[in-house]
Scaffold this active site. Structure first.
Site, PDB file in Angstrom:
ATOM      1  N   GLU A   1       0.821  -1.231   0.271  1.00 20.13           N
ATOM      2  CA  GLU A   1      -0.183   0.023  -0.251  1.00 20.13           C
ATOM      3  C   GLU A   1       0.807   1.172  -0.089  1.00 20.13           C
ATOM      4  O   GLU A   1       1.645   1.414   0.839  1.00 20.13           O
ATOM      5  CB  GLU A   1      -0.950   0.142   1.308  1.00 20.13           C
ATOM      6  CG  GLU A   1      -1.975  -1.203   1.390  1.00 20.13           C
ATOM      7  CD  GLU A   1      -2.940  -0.868  -0.030  1.00 20.13           C
ATOM      8  OE1 GLU A   1      -3.134   0.258  -0.497  1.00 20.13           O
ATOM      9  OE2 GLU A   1      -3.682  -1.898  -0.432  1.00 20.13           O
TER      10      GLU A   1
ATOM     11  N   CYS B   1      -2.988   8.421   3.831  1.00 17.13           N
ATOM     12  CA  CYS B   1      -3.036   8.121   2.423  1.00 17.13           C
ATOM     13  C   CYS B   1      -4.350   8.289   1.773  1.00 17.13           C
ATOM     14  O   CYS B   1      -4.370   8.276   0.516  1.00 17.13           O
ATOM     15  CB  CYS B   1      -2.600   6.525   2.236  1.00 17.13           C
ATOM     16  SG  CYS B   1      -3.466   5.410   3.244  1.00 17.13           S
TER      17      CYS B   1
END
Length: 480
Positions: free
Chosen positions: A248, A282
Site C-alpha cells: 500500500e 494516504c
C-alpha cells in the site's frame, strides 16, 4: 533518566546494537524513551525463530487462536485512553484521534478472532465419478510486516491480526519515527501464550533492518505500507526471492463537489478528508474538484472553517490539528507551499509555520485556489495539511480530472443526485469511493486498497485478507 526499550526476538527481550531517542513532535524536549535498534544478524535470528514458532502455531487449535486474539483486543480496548495518549504524544495527532486509533486496533483483533472460527474450507464434486475435491486454506508461513509512522498502531495491527489469525508467524518492523506504540503493542502480545518466535519486534532504520527483512529468502510473505519509491524497492527485492508481496503506497485523492452539493456537508467532508491527522494519511483528499457555479461559495465557507480550527500540541485540550510528525516533513510541507505559489497557485489560507507555546513542528493548514491538475502539487503526494481547489465546468471534466493521476486509492463526491453518484461510482478509477462522506475513513471489516501506483497485491482488511495470509491447497480423494 529515560527508559530503554528492547527488541523482542524468539520470545525474549533483547538489547539491540544501538538505541535511538524518541521525541514528541509537539515538544522536542519531551523524550519518550530510547528504543533498541536491531542488527541484520538479529533480523535473521528473528526469521529463524519465526520459522520454528510458526510450525507450532499453525497446529494450534482454533479456540486457542480465537482466545489469544480476543485477549489482545480486550486489553487494547481497556487501555485505549492510556495507549492513545502515548500514540498522540509520539506521532502528533490530537488525543481524540490517538484514542480512536487504539480503539480501532482492538476492533481489528476482535474481528480476526472471529475470522479464526469462520475458516471453513470448500468441498466440490469432481468431474470424474467417485472423486471428491476439497480446497483448503493453510498459513503462508513467516510474514514480514513493515508499517508506516502515520498510523503507528492501526496499520500495523490490520496486518498482524490476520497474520496470526490464519496461523502465521510475524516479523514486525515499525517505522523508526514511532517506536513507542509498536513497543507497547508488542508488550501486550508478548504476554500471550504464543510459541516462542511466533511474534518478533525488530526496530530499526529501513536502510538496514528493513533491507535485511525484504531481501531475505527465508520469509514467505512481506506486507508493506509506505511511500511509492520505497514500495518499488520492496517489490524488486521480494520478487528476486519469489516472496509473496503486498504493497500500500502513495495517493493523490480527490473530492468532487458537484453543483447540487450541500455546501455545509461539502465543507466538513473536505475539512475532515484533507486536514484531519494533519493531512498525514494516504486517504487524504488533497485535490478538491469543485463545480464553477459554487466554487466561490465553497471556498469562502472552507476558509471560514479553517479559521476556526485550533492548531497546537497533540495532548492540549481542544486541539483539532496537531503538529507535523517530524522536522523533515515540516520542511517538505513549507517547500511545497513556496513551489505551489511559484507555479501560480493562490494561497488563500494558512501555509505558514506557527508558534504554539512549545518547541514543536506546527503549521497552519493551507488552502490553494487557482490550481490546475497539471501543477506539481496536484501530481505528487505531499502528506501534509495542504489542499488545492481545482475549478471544473461539469461532471465529465470533474471525473476526467479525478482520474488524471498515476494514483488510485480513494475518491469522493458530494451530491444530492443519485444519477451523479452512480456515474461517479462507476467511473472513478480508485479502490475506494465515498458518496457524501470524507475520503478519509474506512471500515475494518471490508476490503481496503487502491489501483495504479497506490497498491500492489491482494487487498487488506476484511475477509479479503485471507488471500494474502493463506495459500490454497486442492485435495483430490477417491474412495477405494
Amino acid at each position: 533518566m529515560s527508559h530503554s526499550y528492547p527488541l523482542f526476538i524468539a520470545g525474549q527481550w533483547r538489547e539491540g546494537e544501538s538505541t535511538i531517542a524518541n521525541h514528541s513532535p509537539s515538544d522536542t524536549s519531551d523524550l519518550i524513551g530510547h528504543y533498541a535498534q536491531a542488527s541484520a544478524a538479529q533480523v535473521n535470528e528473528a526469521i529463524a525463530a519465526a520459522r520454528q514458532g510458526q510450525r507450532e502455531w499453525a497446529r494450534s487449535g482454533l479456540e486457542q487462536r480465537y482466545g489469544l486474539l480476543m485477549a489482545i483486543g480486550d486489553e487494547l480496548a481497556a487501555r485505549k485512553e492510556e495507549l492513545g495518549r502515548l500514540l498522540s504524544r509520539e506521532e502528533g495527532k490530537p488525543l481524540a484521534e490517538g484514542i480512536g486509533e487504539v480503539g480501532r486496533s482492538a476492533q481489528f483483533f476482535h474481528y480476526y478472532a472471529a475470522e479464526v472460527l469462520r475458516q471453513i474450507d470448500e468441498r466440490v464434486d469432481s468431474v470424474r465419478p467417485g472423486v471428491e475435491v476439497e480446497t483448503r486454506r493453510e498459513p503462508v508461513g513467516v510474514v514480514g510486516v513493515i508499517s508506516p509512522w502515520n498510523f503507528p498502531m492501526a496499520t500495523a495491527v490490520w496486518k498482524i491480526a490476520p497474520a496470526l489469525a490464519f496461523g502465521n508467524a510475524v516479523i514486525f518492523k515499525p517505522a523508526n519515527l514511532v517506536p513507542a506504540s509498536a513497543w507497547a503493542l508488542t508488550e501486550i502480545i508478548s504476554r500471550q501464550a504464543l510459541p516462542a518466535g511466533t511474534f518478533n519486534l525488530v526496530m530499526g532504520a529501513g536502510g538496514s533492518v528493513g533491507e535485511a527483512l525484504i531481501s531475505s529468502p527465508e520469509i514467505d510473505a512481506l506486507t508493506f505500507t509506505g511511500s511509492l519509491d520505497v514500495g518499488r524497492r520492496v517489490a524488486a527485492a521480494t520478487a528476486g526471492n519469489l516472496v509473496k508481496c503486498q504493497l500500500e503506497m502513495g495517493s493523490k485523492n480527490a473530492l468532487i463537489v458537484a453543483e447540487d452539493a450541500d455546501l455545509d456537508l461539502a465543507v466538513e467532508a473536505a475539512y475532515n478528508g484533507a486536514y484531519s491527522g494533519t493531512g498525514q494519511k494516504c486517504t487524504a483528499s488533497s485535490r478538491l474538484i469543485v463545480h464553477e457555479a459554487i466554487h466561490d461559495a465553497f471556498v469562502e465557507k472552507l476558509v471560514a472553517r479553517l479559521a476556526r480550527a485550533k492548531v497546537g500540541p497533540a495532548l492540549a485540550e481542544g486541539v483539532q490539528i496537531g503538529p507535523v510528525a517530524e522536522a523533515r516533513q515540516l520542511e517538505s510541507n513549507l517547500a511545497w507551499i513556496e513551489r505551489a505559489k511559484a507555479d501560480g497557485a493562490a494561497l488563500v489560507f494558512g501555509g505558514e509555520r506557527l508558534e504554539c507555546g512549545s518547541d514543536g513542528y506546527f503549521m497552519a493548514p493551507a488552502l490553494f485556489t487557482e490550481t490546475t491538475n497539471a501543477m506539481a502539487i496536484n501530481r505528487e503526494e505531499v502528506f501534509g495539511p495542504i489542499a488545492c481547489v481545482i475549478k471544473v465546468a461539469d461532471m465529465d471534466e470533474a471525473i476526467a480530472t479525478l482520474n488524471d493521476t498515476n494514483f488510485g486509492l480513494t475518491a469522493g463526491i458530494i451530491t444530492d443526485s443519485l444519477k451523479l453518484a452512480s456515474e461517479f461510482k462507476a467511473r472513478a478509477e480508485t479502490g475506494c469511493v465515498m458518496v457524501n462522506l470524507a475520503t478519509a475513513g474506512t471500515d475494518y471489516h471490508v476490503p481496503f486498497g487502491g489501483r495504479k501506483d497506490s497498491s500492489f497485491g491482494p487487498r487488506e482488511q476484511g475477509r479479503y485478507a485471507r488471500e494474502f495470509y493463506t495459500v490454497v491447497k486442492t485435495c483430490y480423494v477417491k474412495a477405494n
